[in-house]
Structure formats: C-alpha cells, structure tokens
Design an enzyme around this catalytic site. Structure first.
Site, PDB file in Angstrom:
ATOM      1  N   ASP A 172       0.815  -1.210   0.000  1.00  0.00           N
ATOM      2  CA  ASP A 172       0.000   0.000   0.000  1.00  0.00           C
ATOM      3  C   ASP A 172       0.850   1.261   0.000  1.00  0.00           C
ATOM      4  O   ASP A 172       2.073   1.209  -0.134  1.00  0.00           O
ATOM      5  CB  ASP A 172      -1.065  -0.017   1.081  1.00  0.00           C
ATOM      6  CG  ASP A 172      -0.599  -0.648   2.362  1.00  0.00           C
ATOM      7  OD1 ASP A 172      -1.367  -1.364   2.993  1.00  0.00           O
ATOM      8  OD2 ASP A 172       0.585  -0.426   2.714  1.00  0.00           O
ATOM      9  N   LYS A 180      -4.367   3.892  -1.133  1.00  0.00           N
ATOM     10  CA  LYS A 180      -5.010   5.114  -1.611  1.00  0.00           C
ATOM     11  C   LYS A 180      -4.019   5.911  -2.443  1.00  0.00           C
ATOM     12  O   LYS A 180      -2.882   6.105  -2.039  1.00  0.00           O
ATOM     13  CB  LYS A 180      -5.400   5.996  -0.414  1.00  0.00           C
ATOM     14  CG  LYS A 180      -6.511   5.439   0.401  1.00  0.00           C
ATOM     15  CD  LYS A 180      -6.867   6.423   1.500  1.00  0.00           C
ATOM     16  CE  LYS A 180      -7.435   5.621   2.657  1.00  0.00           C
ATOM     17  NZ  LYS A 180      -7.778   6.388   3.807  1.00  0.00           N
ATOM     18  N   MET A 224      -2.373   7.834  13.210  1.00  0.00           N
ATOM     19  CA  MET A 224      -3.461   8.428  12.434  1.00  0.00           C
ATOM     20  C   MET A 224      -4.089   9.577  13.215  1.00  0.00           C
ATOM     21  O   MET A 224      -5.298   9.749  13.224  1.00  0.00           O
ATOM     22  CB  MET A 224      -4.530   7.365  12.103  1.00  0.00           C
ATOM     23  CG  MET A 224      -3.986   6.266  11.213  1.00  0.00           C
ATOM     24  SD  MET A 224      -5.137   4.899  11.007  1.00  0.00           S
ATOM     25  CE  MET A 224      -4.764   3.909  12.454  1.00  0.00           C
TER      26      MET A 224
HETATM   27  N1  SAH Z   1       1.425  -0.488  10.712  1.00  0.00           N
HETATM   28  C1  SAH Z   1       1.905   0.868  10.770  1.00  0.00           C
HETATM   29  C2  SAH Z   1       0.829   1.846  11.086  1.00  0.00           C
HETATM   30  C3  SAH Z   1      -0.181   2.013   9.989  1.00  0.00           C
HETATM   31  S1  SAH Z   1      -1.414   3.188  10.391  1.00  0.00           S
HETATM   32  C4  SAH Z   1       3.057   0.928  11.779  1.00  0.00           C
HETATM   33  O1  SAH Z   1       3.269  -0.014  12.538  1.00  0.00           O
HETATM   34  O2  SAH Z   1       3.742   1.976  11.809  1.00  0.00           O
HETATM   35  C5  SAH Z   1      -0.810   4.619   9.573  1.00  0.00           C
HETATM   36  C6  SAH Z   1      -0.272   5.609  10.574  1.00  0.00           C
HETATM   37  O3  SAH Z   1       1.005   5.227  10.990  1.00  0.00           O
HETATM   38  C7  SAH Z   1      -0.095   6.989  10.017  1.00  0.00           C
HETATM   39  O4  SAH Z   1      -1.301   7.730  10.059  1.00  0.00           O
HETATM   40  C8  SAH Z   1       0.922   7.567  10.973  1.00  0.00           C
HETATM   41  O5  SAH Z   1       0.327   7.944  12.184  1.00  0.00           O
HETATM   42  C9  SAH Z   1       1.783   6.365  11.256  1.00  0.00           C
HETATM   43  N2  SAH Z   1       2.974   6.313  10.392  1.00  0.00           N
HETATM   44  C10 SAH Z   1       3.289   5.381   9.474  1.00  0.00           C
HETATM   45  N3  SAH Z   1       4.479   5.650   8.914  1.00  0.00           N
HETATM   46  C11 SAH Z   1       4.937   6.772   9.496  1.00  0.00           C
HETATM   47  C12 SAH Z   1       6.108   7.562   9.366  1.00  0.00           C
HETATM   48  N4  SAH Z   1       7.074   7.237   8.519  1.00  0.00           N
HETATM   49  N5  SAH Z   1       6.234   8.654  10.150  1.00  0.00           N
HETATM   50  C13 SAH Z   1       5.288   8.993  11.029  1.00  0.00           C
HETATM   51  N6  SAH Z   1       4.166   8.284  11.198  1.00  0.00           N
HETATM   52  C14 SAH Z   1       3.982   7.199  10.442  1.00  0.00           C
END
Ligand code: SAH
Length: 472
Positions: free
Chosen positions: A250, A272, A385
């Site tokens: 994704d 998306k 998020m």
């Molecule tokens: N499985 C992922 C989370 C997915 S939900 C994990 O473990 O990180 C998506 C959210 O993750 C985003 O809205 C943001 O809050 C966070 N996120 C993912 N990648 C990020 C990054 N590089 N920097 C900051 N926040 C991040």
C-alpha cells in the site's frame, strides 16, 4: 541506465602462469591478491624487497631474480606491471600488448586492459566489486559490508549446490518446482546445516528434499516494511521479498523497498492514491487468498509493523479461513521510529513505565477513549493516524484532567528524507491539525517521559501567524 566502461568477468587462471613484475609493495600486494586463486604466480624482480620476498615464500610463488624482458611473457595468461616506475611499467605494458596478453598497470588505469576488483572470496562463490577506478576506497567499504553479509561457509553451500546440479536436473521438474527447490535449498534447513559446517548432514538432507514431492503450495507473508528507510527493513523481510512471486503493497511503503523484490515478481498496489480506485479490505483479502490458491508466494507489505494498525488481524483470519499457510515478519513500527528520530525515550525510570499504542480515529463518542485512563496514570501515548484529529485527542485528554503542560511531540515522515519533528505542550497540540504544510504520515507522542528530550531544533505545533507568513 548509465553504462559501464568495463565488462565484469571472471578470468580462468587455475594452473596457469600469471606474471607480476616489480620489487616493492605494489608487487607484493598483487602477489597476495593472486594467491586467492590457484594460478601459478611468477614474480620477476631483480632485487625483491623484504616484504615481497616474504609474500613470495608464503604464497609459493616462483621468483625470478632477473630484469624484465619480453621473454618473460611467454606462456603468461595475465601480466601485472608493478615496478612503480612509470617508464618501466609502460614498457612492460607495451610488451604485453604486443604479445596479446592482458595487462594491469598498478595505479595507472589508463594503461590497463583490465583492473582488479575488491574481492570477497567464499570459493567457489566470489563477489567482485569495482568502481572503474572512480573510488577504490568506496569499493573496499562495500566489500566490508558484503563480507559481513556472507558467512564464511557460504562457499561450502555453493560447492554442495554444484555437486547436486546434475541430480536435480534429472529429478526435479524444470520451471517453478526447480526454482523453488533451489530457493529452499539456499535458505532452509539444508543451508542451515551447511553454514553450520555439517557438510554431510546438509548433503543427505538435500538428497531427501530432491526425492520429495515438489512443494507448489501458495504462501503468504505479512511483512512489516518499517517506517520508510530501506535500512530499517529486517534481514528476514529482505529475504522473503526475494522469494515472492507477488508483492501486494500500500501507499506508505517506500518504492525502494518494493523494488527489492525479484525483478520478475508482480507488484500490486492496493492503497489510496489520487486517481486510483482504492481496494477495499475485503478485496485485498480475496486477492491474497486467490493468489495463494493459484500456488503463488505472496508478500503482503505493510508500513511499520503489520500487527499495529495494519489490519493484520483481518487478513490472518481470512487466510486461516481459506486454509492458506502464512507467516508474519515484524517491522519497526512508526512509534519506535518517531521516538528514535526525536531522541526521546518511550519509557523512563520512575516517570513512565508503560506505553500505549493508540489511534486518534475512533474518538467519535463523547467519552474519554479507553486509553485515556492510562495517559492519566503517566503512560506514554503513541497516537497513530492522529494528525487531523490532534485537536480532538488533546481536547479529550485535557477534559479528563491531563495537565496542559504535558510534553507532546509529532514526527512527520519519520525515517524519511523529508522527516520533521514538531514539539510543544499538550495545550498546543491542536495547532498541528491546523497547519496546512503538514501532509505526510505523522506520529504523535504524549507523556511526561518526553520532558527530558533535547528538542531545540523542533518546530512548534503552531507557529506564530507572523512567522508563518514570513516563512511562506
Ligand atoms: N502499521 C503501521 C501503522 C499504519 S497506520 C506501523 O506499525 O507503523 C498509519 C499511521 O502510521 C499513520 O497515520 C501515521 O500515524 C503512522 N505512520 C506510518 N508511517 C509513518 C512515518 N514514517 N512517520 C510517522 N508516522 C507514520
């Protein structure tokens, strides 16, 4: 694609004469390099220095205490001009070229027919690294990294594979079954034994695998790709990416990670993106099941860790219900990446002893979210998020009685080139949602353990109106 000026190839020298001309350190270095092979090394040096004499003795090279003459070239496969004297080296190169023998002149790339790469030797496996003379130090640097990657016994594994080649060609059907046989051999229990030095055990296990029914069942790995930089990918994730026939990913997964799969692997985007139809969760689950049932090896790549706000639960349930075998490969989740980037501890002795992974996205009701109580008792809260609902998150916590002075930070694009760290107090956090310059994924951390952080360079959540205008 930029083109190379030299063609990398391996020169057969076994049992053949290779000539080194020179008396000093350069000749000694070439002698040692050549001793990685079983060439017959012939050193021509009228007055060999001590180092060279020692290397000749140690490597079993033949020393001719003579001044170079073209007659020395007779029967040589390769020549190294290493006198460290330009006129002499040039004369040797001219003579070699006249005799049509490829020549290397130390430190004079313009006089060379071939150059010598940095070598990682795991005979019969060899890795040769060259920079076309542009940056020899870089080549050595890369070599050190590859050395660390390749166990010394990997050569034994290559020898085993060579000894099995004919049998495999006879007994394992060509195509997918054979590709998988080799992939499994280099990566499974046979490799484990060979790398542990048990050559006989590896061999007998391999023979058993050759005789077994080919494994053509599909498989799914749910893989955490980490927050965004390639070197935070686990070695296991890297390995299964090599195995995958299909990579389903994704939007938050960086393209460099997706590119790490096999060149012929199919890549399917399910996130998306503007102008794209976004696959629904049930469509994704159906896709994973369909691909696996067709016998394909599928990597489902997710940002961060699959088990944290990654809908791994639903995908595992769908795979289980369909009878598809799967495994999960963990990744560095955004909260951990954000904490490292901002250099703040998530737990702190006597200050914060628990950590909550929370989302800002189920705050519809009027009640305190279920993690609110933990925040009140001093836990560090990592909000996923949460950017667009930062005001809502802060409001609920303040209403419930968390101090407005509680430190908070937000890291946008953690571990990516465009990473930014914002910091302030809980009372200012709402400003994050109002900024129109923040549109990357952002992770919010709230809690007393952040108070110790050195955030001198961090951006305030809400910049003063004047400052924002000045910056624009
Ligand atoms: N499985 C992922 C989370 C997915 S939900 C994990 O473990 O990180 C998506 C959210 O993750 C985003 O809205 C943001 O809050 C966070 N996120 C993912 N990648 C990020 C990054 N590089 N920097 C900051 N926040 C991040």
């Amino acid at each position: 694609m930029p083109r190379l000026t030299s063609f990398p190839a391996f020169f057969r020298v076994s049992g053949r004469d290779v000539l080194v001309v020179g008396s000093g350190a350069a000749a000694a270095a070439k002698t040692r390099l050549l001793a990685e092979t079983d060439a017959r090394i012939v050193v021509v040096a009228a007055h060999p220095e001590e180092e060279l004499a020692a290397d000749v003795a140690r490597t079993g090279a033949t020393l001719k205490r003579e001044t170079f003459s073209p007659a020395h070239l007779s029967g040589a496969t390769l020549v190294f001009a290493a006198t460290e004297d330009e006129a002499q080296d040039r004369a040797i190169a001219d003579a070699a070229r006249a005799a049509r023998i490829p020549v290397n002149v130390v430190d004079r790339p313009e006089l060379c027919d071939f150059t010598t790469p940095a070598i990682v030797n795991r005979a019969p496996l060899a890795v040769a690294i060259g920079t076309e003379g542009a940056a020899p130090v870089l080549a050595r640097h890369v070599r050190a990294r590859i050395e660390a990657l390749l166990a010394p016994e990997v050569g034994a594994l290559a020898s085993l594979a060579e000894s099995l080649r004919e049998t495999v060609a006879r007994l394992v059907p060509a195509g997918e079954a054979r590709r998988r046989f080799w992939a499994r051999l280099f990566d499974g229990p046979v490799a484990a034994r060979a790398l542990a030095g048990d050559a006989a055990g590896a061999r007998s296990l391999a023979m058993r695998e050759i005789a077994a029914e080919p494994d053509l069942a599909g498989f799914v790995w749910l893989v955490g790709a980490g927050p965004g930089s390639v070197d935070l990918l686990t070695l296991r994730a890297q390995r299964v990416l090599q195995e995958a026939d299909v990579i389903v990913h994704d939007a938050l997964v960086p393209s460099e990670v997706i590119a790490m799969g096999r060149r012929d692997a199919e890549r399917i985007f399910v996130g998306k993106r503007k102008g794209h139809h976004e696959a629904t969760q049930s469509e994704i689950e159906a896709l994973l099941v369909r691909e696996a049932r067709a016998g394909r090896r599928v990597v489902r790549l997710k940002s961060g860790d699959p088990m944290i706000f990654g809908r791994a639960g639903e995908e595992m349930a769908a795979l289980k219900a369909a009878g598809v075998a799967y495994e999960v490969v963990p990744g560095v989740t955004a909260a951990l990446a954000a904490a490292s980037s901002a250099r703040v501890p998530l737990t702190l002795r006597r200050v914060a002893s628990s950590l909550v992974f929370a989302t800002g996205h189920d705050l519809d009701g009027r009640t305190l979210p279920d993690w609110g109580g933990l925040a009140l008792s001093g836990a560090t809260v990592a909000v996923y998020m949460g950017r667009t609902v930062a005001g809502l998150v802060a409001g609920r916590l303040l209403e419930a009685g968390l101090s407005p002075d509680t430190p908070a930070i937000a890291v946008e694009n953690a571990e990516r080139a465009d990473e930014r760290v914002f910091a302030g107090r809980l009372r200012d956090l709402a400003g994050l949602a109002e900024r129109d310059d923040v549109d990357g994924p952002a992770l919010i951390l709230i809690g007393p353990s952040l108070a110790e952080a050195d955030l001198a360079d961090a951006i305030p959540f809400a910049e003063a109106a004047g400052a924002a205008v000045a910056a624009a």
